[in-house]
Design an enzyme around this catalytic site. Structure first.
Site, mmCIF file in Angstrom:
data_model
loop_
_atom_site.group_PDB
_atom_site.id
_atom_site.type_symbol
_atom_site.label_atom_id
_atom_site.label_comp_id
_atom_site.label_asym_id
_atom_site.label_seq_id
_atom_site.Cartn_x
_atom_site.Cartn_y
_atom_site.Cartn_z
ATOM 1 N N ASN A 7 77.680 36.327 71.877
ATOM 2 C CA ASN A 7 78.763 36.125 70.905
ATOM 3 C C ASN A 7 78.121 35.660 69.595
ATOM 4 O O ASN A 7 77.704 34.510 69.469
ATOM 5 C CB ASN A 7 79.718 35.054 71.464
ATOM 6 C CG ASN A 7 80.861 34.742 70.514
ATOM 7 O OD1 ASN A 7 80.925 35.274 69.396
ATOM 8 N ND2 ASN A 7 81.760 33.879 70.943
ATOM 9 N N ARG A 91 80.960 39.994 72.456
ATOM 10 C CA ARG A 91 82.276 39.682 71.905
ATOM 11 C C ARG A 91 82.303 40.271 70.494
ATOM 12 O O ARG A 91 81.431 39.988 69.675
ATOM 13 C CB ARG A 91 82.477 38.177 71.830
ATOM 14 C CG ARG A 91 83.820 37.850 71.241
ATOM 15 C CD ARG A 91 83.777 36.587 70.471
ATOM 16 N NE ARG A 91 85.094 36.328 69.913
ATOM 17 C CZ ARG A 91 85.298 35.481 68.931
ATOM 18 N NH1 ARG A 91 84.290 34.843 68.390
ATOM 19 N NH2 ARG A 91 86.499 35.300 68.472
ATOM 20 N N HIS A 180 92.118 36.308 69.436
ATOM 21 C CA HIS A 180 92.046 35.528 70.690
ATOM 22 C C HIS A 180 92.556 36.349 71.878
ATOM 23 O O HIS A 180 92.982 35.782 72.893
ATOM 24 C CB HIS A 180 92.897 34.241 70.633
ATOM 25 C CG HIS A 180 92.451 33.228 69.629
ATOM 26 N ND1 HIS A 180 93.349 32.494 68.879
ATOM 27 C CD2 HIS A 180 91.228 32.807 69.270
ATOM 28 C CE1 HIS A 180 92.684 31.669 68.087
ATOM 29 N NE2 HIS A 180 91.398 31.842 68.294
ATOM 30 N N ARG A 241 93.213 25.948 58.587
ATOM 31 C CA ARG A 241 93.985 27.095 58.097
ATOM 32 C C ARG A 241 95.450 26.716 57.978
ATOM 33 O O ARG A 241 95.977 25.994 58.831
ATOM 34 C CB ARG A 241 93.851 28.292 59.043
ATOM 35 C CG ARG A 241 92.482 28.890 59.026
ATOM 36 C CD ARG A 241 92.447 30.156 59.874
ATOM 37 N NE ARG A 241 91.093 30.386 60.351
ATOM 38 C CZ ARG A 241 90.783 30.786 61.579
ATOM 39 N NH1 ARG A 241 91.723 31.035 62.462
ATOM 40 N NH2 ARG A 241 89.533 30.953 61.925
ATOM 41 N N GLU A 384 86.598 33.149 78.060
ATOM 42 C CA GLU A 384 86.431 34.467 77.448
ATOM 43 C C GLU A 384 85.132 35.130 77.913
ATOM 44 O O GLU A 384 85.079 36.341 78.096
ATOM 45 C CB GLU A 384 86.451 34.320 75.922
ATOM 46 C CG GLU A 384 87.846 33.994 75.406
ATOM 47 C CD GLU A 384 87.853 33.190 74.112
ATOM 48 O OE1 GLU A 384 87.469 32.001 74.152
ATOM 49 O OE2 GLU A 384 88.243 33.739 73.071
#
Ligand code: ADP
Length: 400
Positions: A7, A91, A180, A241, A384
């Site tokens: 990743n 990923r 996600h 964010r 994940e």
């Protein structure tokens, strides 16, 4: 069968080596500060202490060489030879509308991912650097791409389209993509397994809440809506964010402040959210502490988070015609009982009844609703990497 999951971020490379005979993790690690002074690798062989090595790492190709050295090391490595490695899974953040599932990486796939760079300018270039690094070091190894956007490709048009002129969708592919996806996929499946019900029979709302947060509506196992959109900015308030804002705030504030689009996007991505509201921190632990000490802006940030997530849960229950299961995952979702309680308070009318004692759990799979709660509420730690390893195994085996 051993599979390496990679990743890549713009200056980092995370990896996990799996033995897929029992899905155990043999080793994992992180290369940090790639291309920056002070680069290092932290490598952990399962069952041993982490080993840290500081060394110059100018780019992702060098980073991958350093990872290979760590994996082959006599004392803390986990492979005797690279021949033991069957495949590498990556990923990858954005596959646009091209892929609704994981795929073997070929030149066509690389070209498609390069085409998606304008859609994910921060992430896809780093993910591609990882693919190029592995290709150079191990030219003959099968590589599989697992995409954050893929799971959400089942959203219907009325959920993913924005109400802007249609030709912008045709010309620039502007639409909701969602992110996600691998996590929402994993925790929705795992929740169904824990409850002993087929995922196809359930309406599930999954709340992935970490530094970045997104909520998804998973109906019959398929994503039908999600709170992030064209970018990972919208949805609920996050660490830094903003989450959803009136889009006209952007031109208003840039005019008032005399700042350009780039600076405005920095404000919305890096200076907003829990940090921007509280002025304390982007980390919910710090916010909780400050709120308890009487900091009103920290309290406000916390309340905005709970309220925002609660509204998404309600709207997704409406979107699916009901909700059977509510799942919490990622840093906040797995660890903060206080956040889960704050979110679920007020959802009793929908059949959500939290068991406050069971909710007192961190980072463990557990049903946290009362036995008589109509909606089952669960904490499911996300994984994940395991999804990437499983997909990589399947696709690499199908090839042989
Ligand atoms: P990322 O989105 O970067 O993968 P994580 O999923 O690891 O992030 O989530 C990180 C966030 O989880 C932290 O910023 C913090 O706000 C939150 N978090 C972790 N542990 C706790 C805890 N015990 N209580 C409250 N929040 C927590």
């Amino acid at each position: 069968m051993k599979i390496l999951v990679v990743n890549c971020g713009s200056s980092s490379l995370k990896y996990q080596l799996f033995d897929m005979t029992d899905e155990s993790v043999l080793a994992k690690g992180l290369v940090e500060r790639i291309g920056i002074e002070g680069a290092r690798i932290k490598h952990t062989k399962t069952g041993m202490d982490a080993v840290i090595r500081n060394t110059e790492i100018s780019n992702h190709k060098v980073a991958f060489k350093v990872v290979v050295e760590a994996l082959l090391d006599d004392s803390h490595g986990a492979l005797k030879s690279l021949d033991e490695l069957s495949a590498v899974g990556h990923r990858v953040v954005h596959a646009g509308e091209k892929y609704a599932g994981s795929v073997m990486i070929t030149q066509d796939v690389i070209d498609a991912l390069e085409e998606c760079v304008p859609l994910a300018p921060l992430h896809n270039p780093a993910n591609l650097m990882g693919i190029y690094a592995v290709t150079e070091a191990l030219p003959n190894i099968p590589q599989v791409g697992v995409f954050d956007t893929a799971f959400h490709q089942t959203m219907p048009g009325y959920a993913y389209m924005y109400g802007v002129p249609y030709h912008y969708y045709e010309k620039y592919k502007v639409r909701r993509y969602g992110f996600h996806g691998t996590s929402h996929f994993y925790v929705s499946r795992r929740a169904a397994e824990i409850l002993g019900k087929p995922v196809e029979s359930l309406n599930i709302v999954t709340c992935h809440m970490g530094n970045g947060s997104s909520i998804a509506a998973v109906k019959g196992g398929k994503s039908v809506d999600t709170s992030m959109g064209f970018s990972p900015l919208p949805g609920v308030i996050m660490g830094t964010r903003s989450g959803d804002v009136d889009p006209l705030l952007v031109s208003f504030l840039s005019d008032q402040e005399g700042i350009d689009n780039k600076a405005m996007s920095h404000v919305l991505n890096k200076e907003s959210g829990l940090l921007g509201i509280s002025g304390v921190s982007s980390d919910l632990r710090d916010i909780e502490e400050a709120a308890d000490a009487g900091n009103q802006r920290a309290r406000l940030a916390e309340d905005m988070l709970y309220y925002g997530v609660r509204k998404y849960i309600g709207s997704y229950a409406a979107a699916m015609g009901g909700m059977d299961v509510l799942v919490f995952t990622a840093g906040i979702g797995e660890n903060s009982g206080r956040a889960r309680e704050g979110i679920c308070t007020g959802l009793e009318f929908m059949g959500v009844k939290l068991d406050l004692e069971k909710n007192n759990v961190r980072g463990k799979e557990r049903i946290i609703s009362t036995d008589d709660s109509r909606v089952k509420v669960l904490v499911v730690p996300t994984d994940e990497e395991l999804v990437i390893a499983r997909d990589t195994k399947k696709i690499a085996m199908d090839r042989n």
